[in-house]
Design a protein around this motif. Sequence first.
Motif, short mmCIF file in Angstrom:
data_model
loop_
_atom_site.label_atom_id
_atom_site.label_comp_id
_atom_site.label_asym_id
_atom_site.label_seq_id
_atom_site.Cartn_x
_atom_site.Cartn_y
_atom_site.Cartn_z
N ASP A 162 9.49 137.72 112.16
CA ASP A 162 9.44 138.93 112.97
C ASP A 162 8.09 139.01 113.68
O ASP A 162 7.04 138.90 113.04
CB ASP A 162 9.65 140.15 112.07
CG ASP A 162 9.65 141.44 112.86
OD1 ASP A 162 10.22 141.48 113.97
OD2 ASP A 162 9.07 142.43 112.36
N THR B 205 6.48 141.54 115.08
CA THR B 205 5.60 142.65 114.68
C THR B 205 4.93 142.37 113.33
O THR B 205 3.77 142.73 113.14
CB THR B 205 6.36 143.98 114.60
OG1 THR B 205 7.49 143.83 113.74
CG2 THR B 205 6.83 144.42 115.98
N GLU B 206 5.62 141.70 112.43
CA GLU B 206 5.01 141.33 111.15
C GLU B 206 3.92 140.27 111.35
O GLU B 206 2.88 140.31 110.69
CB GLU B 206 6.07 140.81 110.18
CG GLU B 206 6.99 141.89 109.67
CD GLU B 206 8.09 141.35 108.77
OE1 GLU B 206 8.03 140.17 108.36
OE2 GLU B 206 9.02 142.11 108.47
#
Length: 114
Positions: free
Chosen positions: A50, A52-53
């Motif tokens: 991901d 954003t992670e």
Amino acid sequence: MKVIAAYLLAALGGNASPSAEDLKKILGSVGAEIDEERIQLLLSEIKGKDLTELIASGREKLASVPSGGGGAVAFAATGAATGGGAAPAAAEAKKEEKVEEKEESDDVSFLLLN
């Protein structure tokens, strides 16, 4: 960095999983050199992760990296201890800090007045 920037631009544009061709189009549109190996490396490293992670993880890592004025202060202290001409440099650093603080406070008061 160009490849990462192209990937982020594609992701911001709504493409949740940019391909190598997408990155090549973006890089080509600005006349940047296209490095197939770096594109493939990036895509293989972030596959299934991901975005954003990854960004959050990167921020945590960067938070532990020292940055900013510590080196100048250490140099000024060392120069003063050895008899070097560091005292004027330290005085200039203090003067610059005062000017920056005033500018910041001016900006804040401007925001509060509007």
